[in-house]
Design a protein around this motif. Structure first.
Motif, PDB file in Angstrom:
ATOM      1  N   ALA A 107       9.642  -0.062   9.614  1.00 11.76           N
ATOM      2  CA  ALA A 107      10.838  -0.487  10.482  1.00 11.76           C
ATOM      3  C   ALA A 107      10.497  -1.292  11.246  1.00 11.76           C
ATOM      4  CB  ALA A 107      11.526   0.725  11.106  1.00 11.76           C
ATOM      5  N   ASP A 108       9.192  -1.420  11.975  1.00 10.33           N
ATOM      6  CA  ASP A 108       8.646  -1.968  13.160  1.00 10.33           C
ATOM      7  C   ASP A 108       8.622  -3.397  12.680  1.00 10.33           C
ATOM      8  OD1 ASP A 108       8.748   0.259  14.873  1.00 10.33           O
ATOM      9  OD2 ASP A 108       6.332   0.319  14.380  1.00 10.33           O
ATOM     10  N   ARG A 109       8.208  -3.591  11.382  1.00 14.09           N
ATOM     11  CA  ARG A 109       8.140  -5.010  10.841  1.00 14.09           C
ATOM     12  C   ARG A 109       9.250  -5.478  10.202  1.00 14.09           C
ATOM     13  NH1 ARG A 109       2.653  -5.955   8.170  1.00 14.09           N
ATOM     14  NH2 ARG A 109       2.923  -3.874   7.025  1.00 14.09           N
ATOM     15  N   ARG A 110      10.200  -4.606   9.907  1.00 14.40           N
ATOM     16  CA  ARG A 110      11.296  -4.849   9.134  1.00 14.40           C
ATOM     17  C   ARG A 110      10.910  -5.122   7.811  1.00 14.40           C
ATOM     18  NH1 ARG A 110      13.103  -9.647  10.805  1.00 14.40           N
ATOM     19  NH2 ARG A 110      11.413  -9.993  12.402  1.00 14.40           N
ATOM     20  N   LEU A 111       9.926  -4.529   7.297  1.00 18.49           N
ATOM     21  CA  LEU A 111       9.380  -4.915   6.076  1.00 18.49           C
ATOM     22  C   LEU A 111       9.619  -3.776   4.864  1.00 18.49           C
ATOM     23  CD1 LEU A 111       7.288  -6.244   4.153  1.00 18.49           C
ATOM     24  CD2 LEU A 111       5.302  -5.041   5.567  1.00 18.49           C
ATOM     25  N   LEU A 112       9.883  -3.990   3.511  1.00 21.23           N
ATOM     26  CA  LEU A 112       9.955  -3.087   2.529  1.00 21.23           C
ATOM     27  C   LEU A 112       8.803  -3.545   1.481  1.00 21.23           C
ATOM     28  CD1 LEU A 112      13.038  -4.095   3.251  1.00 21.23           C
ATOM     29  CD2 LEU A 112      13.325  -1.546   2.234  1.00 21.23           C
ATOM     30  N   SER A 113       8.141  -2.644   1.033  1.00 25.50           N
ATOM     31  CA  SER A 113       7.078  -2.909  -0.102  1.00 25.50           C
ATOM     32  C   SER A 113       7.361  -1.906  -1.209  1.00 25.50           C
ATOM     33  CB  SER A 113       5.702  -2.797   0.689  1.00 25.50           C
ATOM     34  OG  SER A 113       4.757  -3.340  -0.517  1.00 25.50           O
ATOM     35  N   ALA A 114       7.203  -2.662  -2.569  1.00 21.75           N
ATOM     36  CA  ALA A 114       7.294  -1.803  -3.652  1.00 21.75           C
ATOM     37  C   ALA A 114       6.477  -2.228  -4.931  1.00 21.75           C
ATOM     38  CB  ALA A 114       8.954  -1.841  -3.879  1.00 21.75           C
ATOM     39  N   PRO A 115       6.085  -1.267  -5.584  1.00 25.17           N
ATOM     40  CA  PRO A 115       5.089  -1.711  -6.661  1.00 25.17           C
ATOM     41  C   PRO A 115       6.005  -2.177  -7.892  1.00 25.17           C
ATOM     42  CG  PRO A 115       5.413   0.588  -6.841  1.00 25.17           C
ATOM     43  CD  PRO A 115       6.079   0.283  -5.595  1.00 25.17           C
ATOM     44  N   SER A 126      -6.180  -3.302  -9.269  1.00 24.52           N
ATOM     45  CA  SER A 126      -5.338  -2.647  -9.993  1.00 24.52           C
ATOM     46  C   SER A 126      -5.134  -1.295 -10.056  1.00 24.52           C
ATOM     47  CB  SER A 126      -6.064  -3.275 -11.453  1.00 24.52           C
ATOM     48  OG  SER A 126      -6.149  -4.679 -11.491  1.00 24.52           O
ATOM     49  N   ARG A 127      -6.338  -0.684  -9.508  1.00 18.60           N
ATOM     50  CA  ARG A 127      -6.109   1.075  -9.762  1.00 18.60           C
ATOM     51  C   ARG A 127      -5.287   1.382  -8.691  1.00 18.60           C
ATOM     52  NH1 ARG A 127     -12.363   3.095 -10.105  1.00 18.60           N
ATOM     53  NH2 ARG A 127     -13.260   1.609 -11.402  1.00 18.60           N
ATOM     54  N   THR A 128      -4.745   0.568  -7.580  1.00 15.79           N
ATOM     55  CA  THR A 128      -3.805   1.119  -6.721  1.00 15.79           C
ATOM     56  C   THR A 128      -2.293   0.656  -7.035  1.00 15.79           C
ATOM     57  OG1 THR A 128      -3.767  -0.958  -5.472  1.00 15.79           O
ATOM     58  CG2 THR A 128      -5.456   0.625  -4.843  1.00 15.79           C
ATOM     59  N   GLY A 129      -2.098   0.486  -8.411  1.00 13.48           N
ATOM     60  CA  GLY A 129      -0.664   0.057  -8.834  1.00 13.48           C
ATOM     61  C   GLY A 129      -0.305  -1.305  -9.043  1.00 13.48           C
ATOM     62  N   GLY A 130      -1.250  -2.237  -9.030  1.00 13.40           N
ATOM     63  CA  GLY A 130      -1.136  -3.594  -9.627  1.00 13.40           C
ATOM     64  C   GLY A 130      -0.319  -4.152  -8.386  1.00 13.40           C
ATOM     65  N   ASP A 131       0.749  -5.262  -8.910  1.00  7.77           N
ATOM     66  CA  ASP A 131       1.300  -6.081  -7.953  1.00  7.77           C
ATOM     67  C   ASP A 131       2.254  -5.271  -7.109  1.00  7.77           C
ATOM     68  OD1 ASP A 131      -0.027  -8.381  -9.141  1.00  7.77           O
ATOM     69  OD2 ASP A 131       1.586  -8.701 -10.734  1.00  7.77           O
ATOM     70  N   ARG A 132       2.519  -5.884  -5.857  1.00  9.31           N
ATOM     71  CA  ARG A 132       3.860  -5.317  -5.091  1.00  9.31           C
ATOM     72  C   ARG A 132       4.773  -6.379  -4.693  1.00  9.31           C
ATOM     73  NH1 ARG A 132       2.627  -0.402  -3.563  1.00  9.31           N
ATOM     74  NH2 ARG A 132       4.251  -0.266  -2.108  1.00  9.31           N
ATOM     75  N   ILE A 133       6.026  -6.192  -4.309  1.00  8.39           N
ATOM     76  CA  ILE A 133       6.920  -7.141  -3.860  1.00  8.39           C
ATOM     77  C   ILE A 133       7.185  -6.518  -2.344  1.00  8.39           C
ATOM     78  CG2 ILE A 133       8.925  -5.939  -4.648  1.00  8.39           C
ATOM     79  CD1 ILE A 133      10.147  -8.844  -5.148  1.00  8.39           C
ATOM     80  N   ASP A 134       7.089  -7.603  -1.418  1.00 15.87           N
ATOM     81  CA  ASP A 134       7.299  -7.572   0.025  1.00 15.87           C
ATOM     82  C   ASP A 134       8.576  -8.379   0.243  1.00 15.87           C
ATOM     83  OD1 ASP A 134       4.878  -6.126   0.022  1.00 15.87           O
ATOM     84  OD2 ASP A 134       3.883  -7.532   1.198  1.00 15.87           O
ATOM     85  N   VAL A 135       9.524  -7.602   1.133  1.00 15.51           N
ATOM     86  CA  VAL A 135      10.650  -7.932   1.591  1.00 15.51           C
ATOM     87  C   VAL A 135      10.895  -7.843   3.164  1.00 15.51           C
ATOM     88  CG1 VAL A 135      13.238  -8.109   1.514  1.00 15.51           C
ATOM     89  CG2 VAL A 135      11.877  -7.696  -0.505  1.00 15.51           C
ATOM     90  N   VAL A 136      11.064  -8.906   3.874  1.00 22.92           N
ATOM     91  CA  VAL A 136      11.216  -8.836   5.293  1.00 22.92           C
ATOM     92  C   VAL A 136      12.656  -9.162   5.588  1.00 22.92           C
ATOM     93  CG1 VAL A 136      10.395  -9.558   7.572  1.00 22.92           C
ATOM     94  CG2 VAL A 136       8.756  -9.563   5.889  1.00 22.92           C
ATOM     95  N   VAL A 137      13.517  -8.173   6.070  1.00 23.90           N
ATOM     96  CA  VAL A 137      14.934  -8.540   6.490  1.00 23.90           C
ATOM     97  C   VAL A 137      15.064  -8.954   7.608  1.00 23.90           C
ATOM     98  CG1 VAL A 137      15.540  -6.752   4.564  1.00 23.90           C
ATOM     99  CG2 VAL A 137      15.134  -5.962   6.820  1.00 23.90           C
ATOM    100  N   ARG A 138      16.201  -9.834   7.687  1.00 30.68           N
ATOM    101  CA  ARG A 138      16.581 -10.111   9.404  1.00 30.68           C
ATOM    102  C   ARG A 138      16.977  -9.269  10.161  1.00 30.68           C
ATOM    103  NH1 ARG A 138      16.658 -15.205  10.760  1.00 30.68           N
ATOM    104  NH2 ARG A 138      16.722 -16.018   8.514  1.00 30.68           N
ATOM    105  N   ASP A 139      17.777  -8.156   9.654  1.00 36.73           N
ATOM    106  CA  ASP A 139      18.501  -7.062  10.349  1.00 36.73           C
ATOM    107  C   ASP A 139      17.656  -5.705  10.043  1.00 36.73           C
ATOM    108  OD1 ASP A 139      20.093  -5.357  12.010  1.00 36.73           O
ATOM    109  OD2 ASP A 139      21.889  -6.240  11.230  1.00 36.73           O
ATOM    110  N   THR A 140      17.412  -5.152  11.166  1.00 35.93           N
ATOM    111  CA  THR A 140      16.584  -3.689  10.920  1.00 35.93           C
ATOM    112  C   THR A 140      17.720  -2.897  10.221  1.00 35.93           C
ATOM    113  OG1 THR A 140      15.211  -4.064  12.690  1.00 35.93           O
ATOM    114  CG2 THR A 140      15.531  -1.806  12.099  1.00 35.93           C
ATOM    115  N   ALA A 141      19.187  -2.975  10.628  1.00 35.75           N
ATOM    116  CA  ALA A 141      20.080  -2.246  10.374  1.00 35.75           C
ATOM    117  C   ALA A 141      20.232  -2.353   8.505  1.00 35.75           C
ATOM    118  CB  ALA A 141      21.291  -2.331  10.854  1.00 35.75           C
TER     119      ALA A 141
END
Length: 323
Positions: A271-279, A239-254
């Protein structure tokens, strides 16, 4: 795997409260401070994990608690005894499992345990009986007559753990007990540790496998530069690191940049994993909002998930800047 619990009362086991108390402990090697005012309390009958980068002071702490090393300043007690002035009493109440198995490869599992029993001044009959008890308890009775060199890694560590329990210690120190084991071997050791705690043993666990601490420890202390910099349950630390996160993996790097603009502030892009993560503050609202925004923007996602921070992320966040 491991069945049953210890029913006997351990010699010197305190009636309640803290099995380990460390207050303001210092240990210096020349100008290097291995322990720099470290404070720690471990409740009786629990597993307490100690995490930290290499050189943080974990092994020094274990050596001080096990009376193998004298600290320079501070109060250090184990099972109600002072490690400096009552070292012999402490040794009678503890067990220690180091990073490397202390077994004779040519002897059988049973012979190894009998040897440890005799080294602890048990009579021949008692040592033999205790060896049989421990082989059965750790699921090794069927291989007890085989030479240890024929054991798998997990079996060896279970036998080594059994050897550390010859005298039924009130407190057991496990210093990176599953280093080098495969997942099955680690699971076997985890099961054994859970059984020990179920029987009333207090366990101090140092480990570099953060999943191990997450699985086993009731509380975790993060050590860096000879001090405890964070302490709590795994959930409290996460919990000290900011609580929950949402992860999104997109099909197209662009489409990474476009997707990042749809996520809450503070999104991190891999970018290598096409992954976005946000609190996120509200798990379900964030998930619904993100799915709708991606669909409206025509961005294809291979995966969208809401999760808690991992203990790895907690560890890296707390110890960033460590050597």
């Amino acid at each position: 795997m491991v069945e049953g619990e210890v029913g006997s009362v351990r010699s010197g086991d305190p009636g309640g409260g803290d099995a380990i108390v460390v207050e303001g402990a210092h240990k210096r090697y020349g100008t290097k401070r291995a322990l720099d005012g470290l404070d720690l309390r471990v409740a009786r009958g629990t597993v307490h994990g100690v995490l930290g980068p290499n050189g943080a002071g974990k092994t020094t702490l274990v050596r001080v608690l096990a009376t193998l090393l004298r600290h320079d300043e501070g109060r250090v007690e184990v099972a109600g005894r002072d490690v400096r002035t009552q070292a012999d009493d402490v040794r009678r109440r503890i067990g220690l499992l180091g990073q490397h198995a202390a077994l004779d490869e040519e002897l059988s599992g049973g012979q190894n345990l009998e040897m440890f029993g005799r080294l602890h001044h048990l009579g021949a009959a008692r040592a033999r009986a205790r060896a049989a008890e421990l082989l059965d308890r750790f699921g090794l009775a069927d291989v007890g007559r085989k030479a240890v060199k024929q054991y798998s890694g997990g079996m060896r560590r279970r036998l080594d753990l059994a050897a550390s329990l010859i005298t039924e210690p009130a407190v057991l120190f496990l210093d990176e007990p599953t280093t080098g084991l495969d997942p099955r071997g680690r699971a076997e050791v985890w099961s054994a540790v859970r059984s020990l705690v179920g029987g009333g043993t207090t366990v101090l666990l140092t480990t570099q496998y953060l999943e191990e601490a997450d699985q086993l420890a009731h509380r975790i202390s993060v050590v860096d530069h000879g001090r405890v910099i964070a302490d709590g349950t795994a959930d409290e630390l996460k919990s000290r690191t900011g609580g929950d996160r949402i992860d999104v993996v997109v099909r197209d790097t662009a489409q990474l940049d476009a997707a990042a603009r749809l996520l809450p502030e503070g999104a991190v892009v891999d970018a290598d994993r096409r992954l976005l993560s946000a609190p996120v503050a509200d798990r379900m609202a964030a998930l619904t909002r993100t799915l709708r925004a991606l669909e409206e923007a025509g961005i294809e996602a291979e995966d969208v998930a809401v999760r808690r921070p991992t203990l790895d992320e907690v560890f890296l966040n707390l110890t960033k800047g460590a050597a």
